[in-house]
Design a protein around this motif. Structure first.
Motif, mmCIF file in Angstrom:
data_model
loop_
_atom_site.group_PDB
_atom_site.id
_atom_site.type_symbol
_atom_site.label_atom_id
_atom_site.label_comp_id
_atom_site.label_asym_id
_atom_site.label_seq_id
_atom_site.Cartn_x
_atom_site.Cartn_y
_atom_site.Cartn_z
ATOM 1 N N LEU A 1 0.862 -1.184 0.000
ATOM 2 C CA LEU A 1 0.000 0.000 0.000
ATOM 3 C C LEU A 1 0.897 1.231 0.000
ATOM 4 O O LEU A 1 1.991 1.200 0.569
ATOM 5 N N PRO A 2 0.447 2.319 -0.617
ATOM 6 C CA PRO A 2 1.277 3.523 -0.665
ATOM 7 C C PRO A 2 1.219 4.309 0.647
ATOM 8 O O PRO A 2 0.302 4.118 1.451
ATOM 9 N N THR B 1 -16.358 -1.643 -2.962
ATOM 10 C CA THR B 1 -15.095 -2.374 -2.867
ATOM 11 C C THR B 1 -15.366 -3.712 -2.176
ATOM 12 O O THR B 1 -16.403 -3.896 -1.543
ATOM 13 N N THR C 1 0.306 11.081 -4.674
ATOM 14 C CA THR C 1 -0.285 9.823 -4.203
ATOM 15 C C THR C 1 -1.663 10.074 -3.605
ATOM 16 O O THR C 1 -2.616 9.340 -3.896
ATOM 17 N N ARG D 1 -4.130 10.750 -6.266
ATOM 18 C CA ARG D 1 -4.484 9.528 -6.981
ATOM 19 C C ARG D 1 -5.450 8.685 -6.147
ATOM 20 O O ARG D 1 -6.456 8.194 -6.643
ATOM 21 N N LEU D 2 -5.153 8.542 -4.851
ATOM 22 C CA LEU D 2 -6.034 7.760 -3.967
ATOM 23 C C LEU D 2 -7.442 8.358 -3.963
ATOM 24 O O LEU D 2 -8.439 7.632 -4.079
ATOM 25 N N GLU E 1 -9.210 8.004 -7.459
ATOM 26 C CA GLU E 1 -9.568 6.643 -7.868
ATOM 27 C C GLU E 1 -10.490 5.949 -6.870
ATOM 28 O O GLU E 1 -10.704 4.739 -6.958
ATOM 29 N N ARG F 1 -9.969 5.306 -3.812
ATOM 30 C CA ARG F 1 -9.236 4.345 -2.981
ATOM 31 C C ARG F 1 -9.155 4.759 -1.524
ATOM 32 O O ARG F 1 -8.589 4.033 -0.701
ATOM 33 N N ASN G 1 -5.416 -0.697 -2.367
ATOM 34 C CA ASN G 1 -4.365 -0.669 -3.394
ATOM 35 C C ASN G 1 -5.012 -0.466 -4.773
ATOM 36 O O ASN G 1 -6.242 -0.446 -4.898
ATOM 37 N N ASP G 2 -4.192 -0.316 -5.805
ATOM 38 C CA ASP G 2 -4.770 0.019 -7.111
ATOM 39 C C ASP G 2 -5.581 -1.136 -7.694
ATOM 40 O O ASP G 2 -6.533 -0.909 -8.430
ATOM 41 N N ALA G 3 -5.237 -2.362 -7.340
ATOM 42 C CA ALA G 3 -5.993 -3.502 -7.883
ATOM 43 C C ALA G 3 -7.290 -3.761 -7.100
ATOM 44 O O ALA G 3 -8.137 -4.528 -7.547
ATOM 45 N N GLY G 4 -7.430 -3.153 -5.937
ATOM 46 C CA GLY G 4 -8.668 -3.286 -5.177
ATOM 47 C C GLY G 4 -8.752 -4.521 -4.296
ATOM 48 O O GLY G 4 -9.820 -4.822 -3.759
#
Lengths: 79, 229
Positions: free
Chosen positions: B98-99, B124, B153, B156-157, B160, B162, B192-195
């Motif tokens: 995770l970022p 999710t 970051t 982006r979170l 998206e 996230r 994470n980006d893949a979920g």
């Protein structure tokens, strides 16, 4: 070979501990000390005798474990 | 739902987590020791809370390099679900799953209390049992839960979807006293980006039965249960 690695927070990363320490210094009446940032210092010994090779090994140690490069910078000093 | 709980030295929420997994799914969780190199065949791996390796160096830093974490990475890469709670969240960020990073609470104090979370994304695998925008209670117990990431970051979170859970007050509002640790954008839990990997500081496993004072946390486990069905 002895080495010292200093890990510090990157600029812009909030350091509440540094701020608290700065506040404590001010509370002693020690004026004129600002911008306190807390970091870490590692002292270690490297078997490597070639400085470049030692530095490469320590860089790997920093990147893999000693520093979290999301928020921290590191500086390697070889004795 | 087949699940595994990873146990590191210094972890103390492993049994709470295993209990919650069993209560909700009806199937006992596998307990996996950090020195193991393989996971059993499971749908979800949970990295629980505690103080792995005494929080030495940085919270989660040493646990993130334990042998079992390569197996957790492979599980995540295959699309398997991974949940990290509290120290588990810290471990997942240190492991690169995770970022961002969890820093010292802005108050510098360990915080142990009930907080309110708002469901920012109910679409999710970890939050589908909740209504979007709903508010539920969970306990927090941490000294380093102050989520931080660089601007790109965080953008982006947010962009998206996230940021799955956000700290709010009891009325669901931000900007009051709902954020217990100073986390950027009141972020409590991210994907994470893949979920398939979620990290969160609060402890949903401690609110899954009425005897614990409520069942608000069940939704996390029920969501994963539905996702693997």
């Amino acid at each position: 070979m002895k080495a010292r690695i200093i890990v510090t927070l990157k600029t812009g990363v909030l350091d509440p501990q540094g701020k608290a320490i700065e506040g404590a210094l001010k509370s002693f009446g020690l004026a004129g000390i600002d911008g306190v940032r807390q970091g870490k210092c590692f002292e270690l010994e490297v078997a490597e005798t070639d400085p470049a090779a030692a530095r490469a090994k320590l860089t790997e140690a920093c990147e893999k474990l000693l520093a979290n490069t999301v928020i921290e910078n590191y500086h390697i000093d070889l004795a | 739902m087949k699940s595994a709980v990873v146990v590191f030295p210094g972890i103390n929420r492993d049994n709470d987590m295993a209990h919650a997994l069993e209560v909700v799914s009806g199937t006992p969780a596998h307990m996996v020791w950090h020195a193991d190199t393989e996971l059993p065949d499971v749908d979800v791996v949970v990295v629980p809370g505690g103080f792995s390796y005494g929080d030495y160096l940085r919270c989660g830093a040493i646990a993130a390099r334990a042998p079992i974490m390569d197996a957790v990475r492979r599980h995540a890469a295959r699309g398997g679900f991974v949940l990290g709670v509290c120290n588990g969240f810290q471990i997942l960020t240190e492991a690169g799953l995770l970022p961002g990073v969890l820093m010292r609470n802005a108050s510098l104090k360990f915080v142990c209390k009930l907080v309110h979370l708002r469901v920012e994304n109910a679409n999710t695998a970890f939050s589908s049992a909740y209504a979007a925008g709903s508010v539920f209670r969970t306990p927090v117990a941490h000294g380093e839960g102050n989520y931080f990431a660089d601007d790109d970051t965080v953008k982006r979170l947010e962009g998206e979807g996230r940021v799955v859970f956000r700290y709010v007050d009891a009325e669901g509002n931000r900007g009051t006293d709902g954020n217990p640790n100073g986390a950027i954008n009141d972020i409590a839990g991210i994907l994470n980006d893949a979920g398939n990997v979620l990290g969160m500081m609060p402890h949903p496993e401690n609110l899954v039965e009425p005897i614990q004072g409520g069942t608000d946390g069940r939704g996390i486990f029920e969501s994963v249960l539905a996702a693997v069905a």
